[in-house]
Motif scaffolding. Structure first.
Motif, PDB file in Angstrom:
ATOM      1  N   VAL A  26       0.837  -1.192   0.000  1.00  0.00           N
ATOM      2  CA  VAL A  26       0.000   0.000   0.000  1.00  0.00           C
ATOM      3  C   VAL A  26       0.877   1.249   0.000  1.00  0.00           C
ATOM      4  CG1 VAL A  26      -1.686   1.333   1.324  1.00  0.00           C
ATOM      5  CG2 VAL A  26      -1.937  -1.150   1.109  1.00  0.00           C
ATOM      6  N   ARG A  27       1.932   1.208   0.818  1.00  0.00           N
ATOM      7  CA  ARG A  27       2.823   2.369   0.893  1.00  0.00           C
ATOM      8  C   ARG A  27       3.474   2.639  -0.461  1.00  0.00           C
ATOM      9  NH1 ARG A  27       6.641   3.864   5.741  1.00  0.00           N
ATOM     10  NH2 ARG A  27       7.795   5.600   4.855  1.00  0.00           N
ATOM     11  N   GLU A  28       3.937   1.563  -1.128  1.00  0.00           N
ATOM     12  CA  GLU A  28       4.582   1.734  -2.426  1.00  0.00           C
ATOM     13  C   GLU A  28       3.595   2.268  -3.461  1.00  0.00           C
ATOM     14  OE1 GLU A  28       6.380  -1.949  -3.502  1.00  0.00           O
ATOM     15  OE2 GLU A  28       7.872  -1.866  -1.892  1.00  0.00           O
ATOM     16  N   ALA A  29       2.374   1.792  -3.397  1.00  0.00           N
ATOM     17  CA  ALA A  29       1.377   2.253  -4.360  1.00  0.00           C
ATOM     18  C   ALA A  29       1.086   3.741  -4.177  1.00  0.00           C
ATOM     19  CB  ALA A  29       0.086   1.450  -4.211  1.00  0.00           C
ATOM     20  N   ILE A  30       0.932   4.162  -2.938  1.00  0.00           N
ATOM     21  CA  ILE A  30       0.666   5.581  -2.672  1.00  0.00           C
ATOM     22  C   ILE A  30       1.873   6.428  -3.063  1.00  0.00           C
ATOM     23  CG2 ILE A  30       0.245   7.266  -0.842  1.00  0.00           C
ATOM     24  CD1 ILE A  30      -1.355   5.077   0.603  1.00  0.00           C
ATOM     25  N   GLY A  31       3.069   5.931  -2.706  1.00  0.00           N
ATOM     26  CA  GLY A  31       4.273   6.688  -3.020  1.00  0.00           C
ATOM     27  C   GLY A  31       4.493   6.841  -4.505  1.00  0.00           C
ATOM     28  N   ALA A  32       4.092   5.825  -5.285  1.00  0.00           N
ATOM     29  CA  ALA A  32       4.301   5.885  -6.731  1.00  0.00           C
ATOM     30  C   ALA A  32       3.478   6.993  -7.372  1.00  0.00           C
ATOM     31  CB  ALA A  32       3.954   4.542  -7.364  1.00  0.00           C
ATOM     32  N   GLU A  33       2.327   7.316  -6.766  1.00  0.00           N
ATOM     33  CA  GLU A  33       1.466   8.351  -7.330  1.00  0.00           C
ATOM     34  C   GLU A  33       1.703   9.714  -6.703  1.00  0.00           C
ATOM     35  OE1 GLU A  33      -2.597   7.214  -7.255  1.00  0.00           O
ATOM     36  OE2 GLU A  33      -2.311   5.396  -8.444  1.00  0.00           O
ATOM     37  N   ALA A  34       2.522   9.764  -5.647  1.00  0.00           N
ATOM     38  CA  ALA A  34       2.731  11.034  -4.950  1.00  0.00           C
ATOM     39  C   ALA A  34       3.685  11.922  -5.741  1.00  0.00           C
ATOM     40  CB  ALA A  34       3.293  10.786  -3.560  1.00  0.00           C
ATOM     41  N   VAL A  35       3.438  13.194  -5.707  1.00  0.00           N
ATOM     42  CA  VAL A  35       4.339  14.175  -6.320  1.00  0.00           C
ATOM     43  C   VAL A  35       5.476  14.430  -5.346  1.00  0.00           C
ATOM     44  CG1 VAL A  35       4.517  16.510  -7.232  1.00  0.00           C
ATOM     45  CG2 VAL A  35       2.420  15.188  -7.569  1.00  0.00           C
ATOM     46  N   ALA A  36       6.718  14.456  -5.867  1.00  0.00           N
ATOM     47  CA  ALA A  36       7.890  14.571  -4.983  1.00  0.00           C
ATOM     48  C   ALA A  36       7.819  15.821  -4.116  1.00  0.00           C
ATOM     49  CB  ALA A  36       9.166  14.568  -5.828  1.00  0.00           C
ATOM     50  N   SER A  37       7.411  16.923  -4.691  1.00  0.00           N
ATOM     51  CA  SER A  37       7.373  18.170  -3.913  1.00  0.00           C
ATOM     52  C   SER A  37       6.359  18.074  -2.780  1.00  0.00           C
ATOM     53  CB  SER A  37       7.040  19.347  -4.835  1.00  0.00           C
ATOM     54  OG  SER A  37       5.778  19.132  -5.467  1.00  0.00           O
ATOM     55  N   ALA A  42       7.875  15.951  -0.038  1.00  0.00           N
ATOM     56  CA  ALA A  42       8.876  16.720   0.713  1.00  0.00           C
ATOM     57  C   ALA A  42       8.202  17.652   1.708  1.00  0.00           C
ATOM     58  CB  ALA A  42       9.753  17.504  -0.253  1.00  0.00           C
ATOM     59  N   ARG A  43       7.093  18.312   1.292  1.00  0.00           N
ATOM     60  CA  ARG A  43       6.391  19.203   2.214  1.00  0.00           C
ATOM     61  C   ARG A  43       5.829  18.433   3.400  1.00  0.00           C
ATOM     62  NH1 ARG A  43       4.532  21.497  -2.639  1.00  0.00           N
ATOM     63  NH2 ARG A  43       2.541  20.383  -2.471  1.00  0.00           N
ATOM     64  N   LEU A  44       5.302  17.236   3.134  1.00  0.00           N
ATOM     65  CA  LEU A  44       4.752  16.426   4.222  1.00  0.00           C
ATOM     66  C   LEU A  44       5.858  16.004   5.201  1.00  0.00           C
ATOM     67  CD1 LEU A  44       2.275  14.228   2.174  1.00  0.00           C
ATOM     68  CD2 LEU A  44       1.672  15.970   3.876  1.00  0.00           C
ATOM     69  N   HIS A  45       7.028  15.630   4.666  1.00  0.00           N
ATOM     70  CA  HIS A  45       8.139  15.252   5.546  1.00  0.00           C
ATOM     71  C   HIS A  45       8.591  16.442   6.393  1.00  0.00           C
ATOM     72  CE1 HIS A  45       9.222  11.099   4.887  1.00  0.00           C
ATOM     73  NE2 HIS A  45       9.078  11.226   3.573  1.00  0.00           N
ATOM     74  N   ARG A  46       8.635  17.646   5.801  1.00  0.00           N
ATOM     75  CA  ARG A  46       9.045  18.810   6.595  1.00  0.00           C
ATOM     76  C   ARG A  46       8.026  19.099   7.690  1.00  0.00           C
ATOM     77  NH1 ARG A  46      12.726  22.858   6.606  1.00  0.00           N
ATOM     78  NH2 ARG A  46      13.703  21.969   4.762  1.00  0.00           N
ATOM     79  N   ARG A  47       6.750  18.960   7.359  1.00  0.00           N
ATOM     80  CA  ARG A  47       5.722  19.196   8.391  1.00  0.00           C
ATOM     81  C   ARG A  47       5.829  18.133   9.491  1.00  0.00           C
ATOM     82  NH1 ARG A  47       1.801  21.623  10.539  1.00  0.00           N
ATOM     83  NH2 ARG A  47      -0.189  20.695  11.117  1.00  0.00           N
ATOM     84  N   ALA A  48       6.070  16.877   9.085  1.00  0.00           N
ATOM     85  CA  ALA A  48       6.247  15.817  10.081  1.00  0.00           C
ATOM     86  C   ALA A  48       7.452  16.104  10.968  1.00  0.00           C
ATOM     87  CB  ALA A  48       6.423  14.472   9.373  1.00  0.00           C
ATOM     88  N   ALA A  49       8.524  16.592  10.361  1.00  0.00           N
ATOM     89  CA  ALA A  49       9.719  16.915  11.138  1.00  0.00           C
ATOM     90  C   ALA A  49       9.420  17.997  12.162  1.00  0.00           C
ATOM     91  CB  ALA A  49      10.841  17.361  10.202  1.00  0.00           C
ATOM     92  N   ARG A  50       8.675  19.033  11.753  1.00  0.00           N
ATOM     93  CA  ARG A  50       8.378  20.132  12.682  1.00  0.00           C
ATOM     94  C   ARG A  50       7.450  19.666  13.796  1.00  0.00           C
ATOM     95  NH1 ARG A  50       9.650  25.655  13.066  1.00  0.00           N
ATOM     96  NH2 ARG A  50       9.208  25.994  15.264  1.00  0.00           N
ATOM     97  N   LEU A  51       6.481  18.828  13.436  1.00  0.00           N
ATOM     98  CA  LEU A  51       5.571  18.303  14.455  1.00  0.00           C
ATOM     99  C   LEU A  51       6.326  17.477  15.493  1.00  0.00           C
ATOM    100  CD1 LEU A  51       2.547  17.208  12.232  1.00  0.00           C
ATOM    101  CD2 LEU A  51       2.507  18.969  14.018  1.00  0.00           C
ATOM    102  N   ARG A  52       7.258  16.636  15.032  1.00  0.00           N
ATOM    103  CA  ARG A  52       8.014  15.805  15.971  1.00  0.00           C
ATOM    104  C   ARG A  52       8.978  16.637  16.795  1.00  0.00           C
ATOM    105  NH1 ARG A  52       6.132  12.990  18.124  1.00  0.00           N
ATOM    106  NH2 ARG A  52       7.800  11.488  18.555  1.00  0.00           N
ATOM    107  N   ALA A  53       9.553  17.671  16.175  1.00  0.00           N
ATOM    108  CA  ALA A  53      10.464  18.546  16.919  1.00  0.00           C
ATOM    109  C   ALA A  53       9.710  19.289  18.019  1.00  0.00           C
ATOM    110  CB  ALA A  53      11.138  19.534  15.972  1.00  0.00           C
ATOM    111  N   ASP A  54       8.521  19.814  17.675  1.00  0.00           N
ATOM    112  CA  ASP A  54       7.719  20.528  18.674  1.00  0.00           C
ATOM    113  C   ASP A  54       7.273  19.605  19.796  1.00  0.00           C
ATOM    114  OD1 ASP A  54       8.032  22.785  17.186  1.00  0.00           O
ATOM    115  OD2 ASP A  54       6.030  22.706  16.247  1.00  0.00           O
ATOM    116  N   ALA A  55       7.142  18.305  19.473  1.00  0.00           N
ATOM    117  CA  ALA A  55       6.716  17.338  20.487  1.00  0.00           C
ATOM    118  C   ALA A  55       7.891  16.839  21.327  1.00  0.00           C
ATOM    119  CB  ALA A  55       6.025  16.157  19.809  1.00  0.00           C
TER     120      ALA A  55
END
Length: 592
Positions: free
Chosen positions: A1-12, A15-28
């Motif tokens: 499932v992860r590979e299927a979703i990732g194959a259709e995801a736009v790289a940009s 990247a935005r989702l990873h940065r938001r995840a990073a900030r959320l984890r840092a704030d936590a």
């Protein structure tokens, strides 16, 4: 499932989702490594919080012995915030990580850190940069850099000047002849009970012919000084070489085990210097006191690492170490192949004794005039260095052999007498045993036999099995030639057994031939059972029988995982078993 979703995801978008995840984890309050794992999937955005997380994760990876990971994280931190206030410290950490992985980019990053950072950062960066320059054959640049750094190192805090001066001493020692500055710094530092100058002085005295007790005293003072200073570095190169020269086998092995444990913890690679030192040091120890087969495996592993790292000076040292072992093993073709890659004139850091090993090869090939030319080049270098004996390659033994082959008997006799005089002054049994059998080559039959008997008796006190085997083999062969065939058999049989156990294949073959000519029927060397195991194989077998896993055995013996696997494969074949569950029973049954 992860590979299927990732194959259709736009790289940009990813990247935005990873940065938001990073900030959320840092704030936590998540750890820097978890935050950085997300940031590595993003593009630089100039945010200080992200740069700080990446830098912290990189420093932790470096401290935990993962320099490859540290390089990736620290480079990304620089890209995230190029003008961050902590940029010099970040460049220093990146240069240190790159140095440990053997990346030449370390030199530029360290230079940038030194020019922009505080006094402390400048000193730390210049010390690492100098080491990288030495490994790149740029010894003169390294000496000039450290000389300039020493002049301002006092601003970096207590102990900084001494650290830089110790590094400078290591670099100056590579120059031939050593400059007057080297001797002056050496004596001053030793008088001040500083570890590095004392280590250098111990080697200088050992190679210059001082008694073993004096040399050991200096080594012990050096190690005590290092402990007082809280220095956890590996055993200093020159102190270790001094221990080898005076045959302090157990002390040298203990120091190497401690040093190996520290280097594994740091995660340094070959071009960083310490691991190159450790590999060649273990090879040197095995050559003198252990198993030549183990030494060859270690030397080949060290050469593979050096070639992968691409540091030319380290490659030369690794080839030289392997070539000497191959000569000891009697594999002349393989030794010639390695020596052919070495520069025609010895250059660069390290005490390789290139000309001496090339001379031994030529002498064994019967090319005595060429061998003599190489010996003259080697001895000229050694005289300039103040040596009266060889370090790892016994060139004066080869000299006597070559002079005799060329019919220059008087010169050979003088060289043999000089070698024995040095041996007696030093009080090292292995060297004295060798010097006595060499001198016997220049004497008539009766005098030679007396000299050989004394040499064999002295060599028995040496911890070096190869030194004992050589002296006994020379005695047995001379007795056989004198017609004393029955008396010759015992020393020849003992020499053959020692040669087999330490992997000196050429010497073992020679002893077997001499035994046959002496009328003996030498028993076949054990091809199976516990008796057939080499010293290295027996160490691995014992640890495996105790239940240690392959990785644990590798850590315990400071060898690679591949080496353990090869040993176990040979052990199973020799003992006639299929797996480690049968090992303890096989060892116990054979012993019973």
């Amino acid at each position: 499932v992860r590979e299927a979703i990732g194959a259709e995801a736009v790289a940009s978008a990813t990247a935005r989702l990873h940065r938001r995840a990073a900030r959320l984890r840092a704030d936590a309050g998540a750890g820097a490594q978890e935050v950085a794992a997300h940031l590595l999937h993003t593009d630089p955005a100039g945010e200080d919080w992200a740069a700080a997380a990446l830098a912290e994760a990189g420093r932790r990876a470096l401290a935990e012995g993962a320099p490859d990971v540290a390089v990736r994280l620290l480079r990304r931190a620089l890209d995230e915030a190029p003008e961050a206030p902590g940029r010099p410290a970040l460049l220093l950490a990146l240069g240190q990580a790159e140095a440990r992985t053997g990346n030449p980019a370390a030199i530029d990053h360290l230079a940038q850190a030194a020019s922009a950072g505080s006094a402390d950062i400048r000193v730390r960066a210049d010390r690492i940069r100098a080491q990288m320059l030495v490994l790149d054959r740029r010894t003169g640049e390294a000496a000039r850099l450290l000389g300039e750094t020493a002049a301002t190192a006092a601003d970096a805090g207590p102990g900084a000047v001494e650290q830089v001066e110790s590094d400078l001493l290591d670099v100056l020692a590579h120059q031939t002849p050593p400059p007057p500055e080297y001797r002056a710094r050496l004596e001053a530092g030793a008088a001040g009970e500083r570890a590095t100058p004392l280590a250098h002085l111990a080697f200088a005295r050992a190679i210059g012919g001082a008694p073993a007790a004096e040399v050991l005293g200096l080594v012990h003072r050096a190690r005590a000084a290092a402990r007082r200073a809280g220095d956890r570095r590996f055993m200093h190169y020159y102190a270790f070489e001094a221990l080898l020269l005076v045959e302090a086998a157990d002390e040298a092995a203990g120091a190497l085990r401690e040093a190996s444990a520290l280097e594994q913890q740091l995660g340094s690679r070959i071009a960083a210097g310490p691991l190159a030192y450790m590999t060649s040091a273990w090879v040197a120890w095995e050559r003198r006191f252990g198993d030549l087969r183990e030494a060859e495996e270690r030397a080949r592993y060290g050469l593979d690492l050096a070639l992968a790292a691409g540091a030319s000076a380290v490659v030369d040292n690794a080839r030289a170490a392997l070539a000497i072992v191959l000569l000891d093993r009697g594999d002349l073709d393989a030794a010639e192949e390695q020596i052919a890659h070495l520069p025609p004139v010895e250059t660069g850091p390290g005490l390789k004794e290139t000309h001496a090993m090339r001379a031994r090869l030529l002498a064994l090939q019967g090319r005595h005039e060429e061998a003599l030319a190489e010996l003259e080049a080697e001895l000229e270098l050694e005289r300039a260095r103040g040596w009266v004996t060889g370090n790892r390659e016994p060139c004066r033994v080869t000299l006597v052999r070559v002079l005799l082959a060329l019919g220059r008997d008087d010169e050979a006799r003088r060289a043999a007498d000089d070698l024995l005089a040095v041996a007696l002054r030093r009080g090292v049994p292995g060297l004295e045993g060798r010097a006595r059998y060499v001198r016997a080559w220049t004497l008539d039959r009766d005098a030679a036999l007396d000299e050989l008997r004394r040499g064999a008796e002295v060599a028995r006190r040496s911890p070096s099995p190869i030194a004992q085997a050589e002296a006994l083999a020379e005695l047995g062969a001379a007795l056989r030639r004198a017609g004393l065939r029955t008396e010759a058999r015992q020393p020849l049989a003992e020499a053959r057994d020692l040669a087999h156990r330490c992997g000196a294949a050429a010497l073992e073959r020679r002893c077997a031939e001499e035994l046959l000519m002496a009328g003996a029927r030498p028993r076949r060397v054990a091809l199976s059972g516990v008796e057939s195991l080499t010293a290295a194989e027996r160490r691995v077998a014992d640890l495996a029988a105790r239940g240690l896993r392959n990785r644990e055995i590798a850590d315990e013996l400071f060898v690679t995982l591949k080496t353990v696997e090869v040993h176990l494969s040979r052990i199973y074949g020799k003992l006639g078993i299929q797996n480690r569950t049968q090992l303890a029973a096989a060892l116990g049954a054979d012993a019973a």
